[in-house]
Design a protein around this motif. Structure first.
Motif, PDB file in Angstrom:
ATOM      1  N   GLU A  55      -9.081  43.055  21.638  1.00 41.92           N
ATOM      2  CA  GLU A  55      -7.769  43.445  21.113  1.00 41.92           C
ATOM      3  C   GLU A  55      -7.053  42.253  20.478  1.00 41.92           C
ATOM      4  OE1 GLU A  55      -3.579  45.549  22.505  1.00 41.92           O
ATOM      5  OE2 GLU A  55      -5.254  45.487  23.897  1.00 41.92           O
ATOM      6  N   ARG A  57      -9.648  41.326   4.215  1.00 38.22           N
ATOM      7  CA  ARG A  57     -10.020  41.468   5.631  1.00 38.22           C
ATOM      8  C   ARG A  57     -11.234  40.613   5.967  1.00 38.22           C
ATOM      9  NH1 ARG A  57     -12.377  43.101   9.891  1.00 38.22           N
ATOM     10  NH2 ARG A  57     -11.387  44.208  11.571  1.00 38.22           N
ATOM     11  N   LEU A  85     -11.273  37.799   8.787  1.00 42.66           N
ATOM     12  CA  LEU A  85     -12.263  37.829   9.863  1.00 42.66           C
ATOM     13  C   LEU A  85     -13.016  36.498   9.924  1.00 42.66           C
ATOM     14  CD1 LEU A  85     -13.799  39.345  12.068  1.00 42.66           C
ATOM     15  CD2 LEU A  85     -15.247  40.324  10.266  1.00 42.66           C
ATOM     16  N   GLU A 132      -8.823  41.374  17.125  1.00 50.73           N
ATOM     17  CA  GLU A 132      -8.499  42.304  16.035  1.00 50.73           C
ATOM     18  C   GLU A 132      -7.051  42.166  15.574  1.00 50.73           C
ATOM     19  OE1 GLU A 132     -10.408  44.196  14.053  1.00 50.73           O
ATOM     20  OE2 GLU A 132     -12.041  43.220  15.136  1.00 50.73           O
ATOM     21  N   GLU A 133      -6.137  41.923  16.498  1.00 42.34           N
ATOM     22  CA  GLU A 133      -4.737  41.699  16.126  1.00 42.34           C
ATOM     23  C   GLU A 133      -4.599  40.440  15.280  1.00 42.34           C
ATOM     24  OE1 GLU A 133      -2.334  41.746  19.676  1.00 42.34           O
ATOM     25  OE2 GLU A 133      -2.672  43.883  19.980  1.00 42.34           O
TER      26      GLU A 133
END
Length: 74
Positions: A44, A22, A26, A47-48
Motif C-alpha cells: 500500500e 506512471r 514506478l 503504490e501510494e
C-alpha cells in the motif's frame, strides 16, 4: 539517479501519456526504496508513493516551459 531513465518532456518526447508517467514514477520509487516489488505489508505504501510521484510528475511536465520552442512541455 539512473542513466536509463527516459526523458519525458520535449524537445525529446512530444507525447507523454499516463503510462509513461506512471512507469517513470514506478522506476523512481523502485530506485529509492531498493525494492523491485514490495512485500505484502509494504504494498500500500509503495503504490501510494508511485501515485504521488506520478501526480507530481504530471504537474511538473504541465508547468514546464521549453524556451526557444513553440511547444509547451506537455
Amino acid at each position: 539517479m539512473c542513466r536509463s531513465i527516459k526523458t519525458l518532456r520535449p524537445p525529446f518526447t512530444e507525447d507523454v501519456g499516463e503510462d509513461e508517467v506512471r512507469a517513470a514514477a514506478l522506476q523512481y520509487v523502485r530506485k529509492i526504496s531498493g525494492f523491485r516489488e514490495p512485500a505484502a505489508h509494504n504494498a500500500e505504501a509503495f503504490e501510494e508513493a508511485v501515485a504521488a510521484v506520478a501526480e507530481a510528475t504530471a504537474v511538473l511536465l504541465e508547468r514546464l516551459e521549453v524556451r526557444g520552442s513553440a511547444a509547451r512541455a506537455r
